[in-house]
Design an enzyme around this catalytic site. Structure first.
Site, PDB file in Angstrom:
ATOM      1  N   ASN A   1     122.200  54.251  84.286  1.00 34.47           N
ATOM      2  CA  ASN A   1     120.979  53.717  83.693  1.00 34.47           C
ATOM      3  C   ASN A   1     121.336  52.558  82.763  1.00 34.47           C
ATOM      4  O   ASN A   1     122.118  52.727  81.821  1.00 34.47           O
ATOM      5  CB  ASN A   1     120.261  54.800  82.885  1.00 34.47           C
ATOM      6  CG  ASN A   1     119.031  54.265  82.165  1.00 34.47           C
ATOM      7  OD1 ASN A   1     117.997  54.033  82.787  1.00 34.47           O
ATOM      8  ND2 ASN A   1     119.133  54.076  80.855  1.00 34.47           N
ATOM      9  N   GLU A   2     120.798  51.383  83.056  1.00 27.32           N
ATOM     10  CA  GLU A   2     120.925  50.189  82.223  1.00 27.32           C
ATOM     11  C   GLU A   2     122.358  49.951  81.736  1.00 27.32           C
ATOM     12  O   GLU A   2     122.628  49.881  80.522  1.00 27.32           O
ATOM     13  CB  GLU A   2     119.949  50.272  81.046  1.00 27.32           C
ATOM     14  CG  GLU A   2     118.501  50.306  81.516  1.00 27.32           C
ATOM     15  CD  GLU A   2     117.483  50.252  80.379  1.00 27.32           C
ATOM     16  OE1 GLU A   2     117.890  50.322  79.205  1.00 27.32           O
ATOM     17  OE2 GLU A   2     116.277  50.111  80.685  1.00 27.32           O
ATOM     18  N   PRO A   3     123.305  49.773  82.663  1.00 31.62           N
ATOM     19  CA  PRO A   3     124.701  49.561  82.254  1.00 31.62           C
ATOM     20  C   PRO A   3     124.927  48.212  81.572  1.00 31.62           C
ATOM     21  O   PRO A   3     126.006  47.996  80.998  1.00 31.62           O
ATOM     22  CB  PRO A   3     125.462  49.636  83.581  1.00 31.62           C
ATOM     23  CG  PRO A   3     124.474  49.189  84.606  1.00 31.62           C
ATOM     24  CD  PRO A   3     123.159  49.754  84.130  1.00 31.62           C
TER      25      PRO A   3
ATOM     26  N   ALA B   1     120.021  49.488  88.168  1.00 34.41           N
ATOM     27  CA  ALA B   1     119.102  49.961  87.112  1.00 34.41           C
ATOM     28  C   ALA B   1     119.181  49.098  85.864  1.00 34.41           C
ATOM     29  O   ALA B   1     119.350  49.590  84.750  1.00 34.41           O
ATOM     30  CB  ALA B   1     119.388  51.428  86.774  1.00 34.41           C
TER      31      ALA B   1
ATOM     32  N   HIS C   1     114.471  47.638  85.597  1.00 31.56           N
ATOM     33  CA  HIS C   1     113.438  48.094  84.677  1.00 31.56           C
ATOM     34  C   HIS C   1     112.626  46.913  84.170  1.00 31.56           C
ATOM     35  O   HIS C   1     113.070  45.766  84.244  1.00 31.56           O
ATOM     36  CB  HIS C   1     114.063  48.853  83.510  1.00 31.56           C
ATOM     37  CG  HIS C   1     114.812  50.075  83.925  1.00 31.56           C
ATOM     38  ND1 HIS C   1     115.663  50.764  83.105  1.00 31.56           N
ATOM     39  CD2 HIS C   1     114.830  50.744  85.116  1.00 31.56           C
ATOM     40  CE1 HIS C   1     116.172  51.806  83.740  1.00 31.56           C
ATOM     41  NE2 HIS C   1     115.682  51.808  84.977  1.00 31.56           N
TER      42      HIS C   1
END
Length: 500
Positions: free
Chosen positions: A147-149, A187, A216
């Site tokens: 998630n959101e790396p 992501a 996102h």
């Protein structure tokens, strides 16, 4: 006519999935499934310590995988008719290379200290899911890597090379279980479109599996924090649509061009304590986003379905600016009704505009979703009224028109809560009052079909979202009935209705 896509309800977000063990969460999910019909659900924490999947013995250091909680969560989802959108994260402490964490519940954000052991964990989880639910079922569950790396909050130092290595290890492990399983990423959060080209280049050079890409979308500015809350500026709604469209634009001409695009989180604000989420403004703002997104992404997942959510600790009040469509104890917010209205729209699109969507069913039922446009912080202030006109063909001499509205007063539990003095922990009776006040206002009438068409003039109040259902009327004969003989029926309207 084009069919109305259901990409808007393909997926919905949730707080960390351990919360699915709670009754309030399950009751809320059952309600949104009934009224809205989301297909998949995505949340953080599948591999975090509170799910207990990766266990290491203190006696001999041996590793065992426990699926006790995972099975309860996924069984609950499937029993309620919703499928997992599997996000692989965060790092189990026993496998982590460091101690950096995120959120009140301390999800570990560091890479694995041993990529082979991480791959073994991924394979074990997917093998268990296939064994328990069947490979054909699990093939319908997208598997997202992390998630959101691109943010240091979610991935140690936002290290791009380290994430690419994690992605490759994970994607190959997923495909080791079954080549038909869907795997994708990365992501990304808003503002990270410079990751697309390196990601596409990496997976192409190394022939790494990618079945979909994910991103996102949020429209809010920097956080302006107050005690137990946050305010933010807000871009215009088209900013979210531009973000929905970004993956396809940036991946054009690459190996990843044409892959499904999943917006696995979106909302106005990225904060779980921003009061905008509780308002009618939020619903009016997102109405053109839900309709406009139909052409831009294969799914766009509202973050989140309910306020059972604890990234910044346990909420201190029933209305606290949480992401949810529902508060704790299932009080619908105005944006909940936006989704519920859209769920009741007809199957085919007749017309779309800046402030409306018109659909029709095969039996002639026509539905209208209309909203007052709003423009974010720098947009003009919304007026007290907004007029929408729509016209469409309809068979028969008359039509029955039913309308529901949600605005700053009607169908607005947040407004009622403020009028009640903002009780932080309402008692049972007050919760009942809030649910009653959350019901959309309803009106109905009969209209003439003139020259084969119905024309509706809808006057919307401030920040209103309205749903209209128009049904062809097929009068039936009831011998002997005469409405003029009813007590109080001297009204000219009743007489005229009888004479028709």
């Amino acid at each position: 006519m084009k069919p109305l896509s259901d990409s808007w309800r393909h997926c919905v977000g949730t707080g960390r999935i351990n919360l699915a063990l709670r009754s309030d969460y399950r009751e809320s999910l059952a309600l949104v499934r009934r009224d809205i019909g989301f297909r998949h659900i995505r949340g953080h924490g599948l591999l975090s310590d509170d799910m207990g999947v990766h266990r290491k013995s203190a006696v001999d250091g041996g590793v065992r995988y426990s699926f006790t909680y995972l099975d309860q969560v996924f069984d609950t989802y499937l029993e309620l008719g919703i499928r997992p959108f599997v996000e692989l994260g965060f790092m189990p402490t026993a496998l982590a290379s460091g101690e950096d964490t995120v959120f009140w519940w301390k999800g570990n954000i560091t890479p694995p200290r041993d990529h082979a052991e991480w791959a073994a964990l991924v394979r074990a989880v997917l093998l268990h899911l296939v064994d328990r639910y069947g490979v054909d079922e699990v093939r319908t569950w997208p598997v997202e890597v992390w998630n959101e790396p691109n943010l240091v909050n979610f991935w140690k130092d936002a290290d791009q090379d380290a994430y690419f290595r994690l992605y490759e290890t994970t994607a190959r492990a997923v495909k080791d279980v079954d080549a038909g399983l869907q795997v994708g990423g990365p992501a990304l959060s808003p503002g990270a479109d410079d990751w697309w080209a390196p990601f596409a280049d990496f997976v192409s050079r190394r022939d790494v599996p990618v079945d979909f890409v994910s991103r996102h979308a949020y429209a809010s500015g920097p956080a302006q924090q107050i005690p137990f809350g946050t305010y933010q500026t807000l871009d215009a709604p088209h900013a979210l649509l531009d973000q929905f469209d970004a993956p396809r634009k940036h991946l054009a001409g690459t190996r990843l061009a044409g892959l499904p695009v999943h917006i696995t989180e979106f909302n106005t604000s990225y904060r779980p304590d921003n009061p905008i989420h509780d308002t009618a403004y939020n619903a009016a703002y997102l109405a053109p986003v839900l309709v406009g997104g139909l052409d831009l992404a294969d799914s766009y997942s509202y973050w989140t379905f309910c306020d059972v959510f604890e990234e910044d600790n346990v909420p201190t009040s029933v209305f606290h600016g949480g992401f949810g469509l529902l508060t704790h104890r299932q009080v619908p917010k105005p944006t909940y009704h936006l989704y519920a209205f859209l769920a009741r729209m007809g199957a085919w699109v007749l017309a779309r505009g800046d402030d409306h969507l018109v659909c029709v069913d095969g039996d002639g039922r026509v539905t209208v979703l209309a909203w007052q446009p709003v423009g974010g912080t720098d947009g003009p202030d919304a007026g007290e009224r907004h007029e929408v006109r729509v016209s469409f063909a309809l068979r028969g001499p008359r039509a029955f028109v039913r309308r529901e509205r949600v605005n700053e007063h009607d169908g607005n539990a947040f407004a009622a809560w403020r009028e009640l003095g903002r009780p932080a922990s309402p008692d049972t009776r007050t919760f009942d009052v809030l649910r009653d006040c959350a019901r959309p206002a309803v009106e109905h009438r009969s209209v003439a079909v003139e020259a084969g068409r119905v024309e509706l003039r809808l006057s919307l109040a401030r920040h209103e979202v309205t749903f209209v259902e128009v049904l062809p009327v097929r009068p039936q004969e009831h011998t002997g009935l005469d409405d003029r003989r009813l007590l109080g029926a001297s009204d000219d309207r009743l007489v005229a209705e009888h004479e028709r």
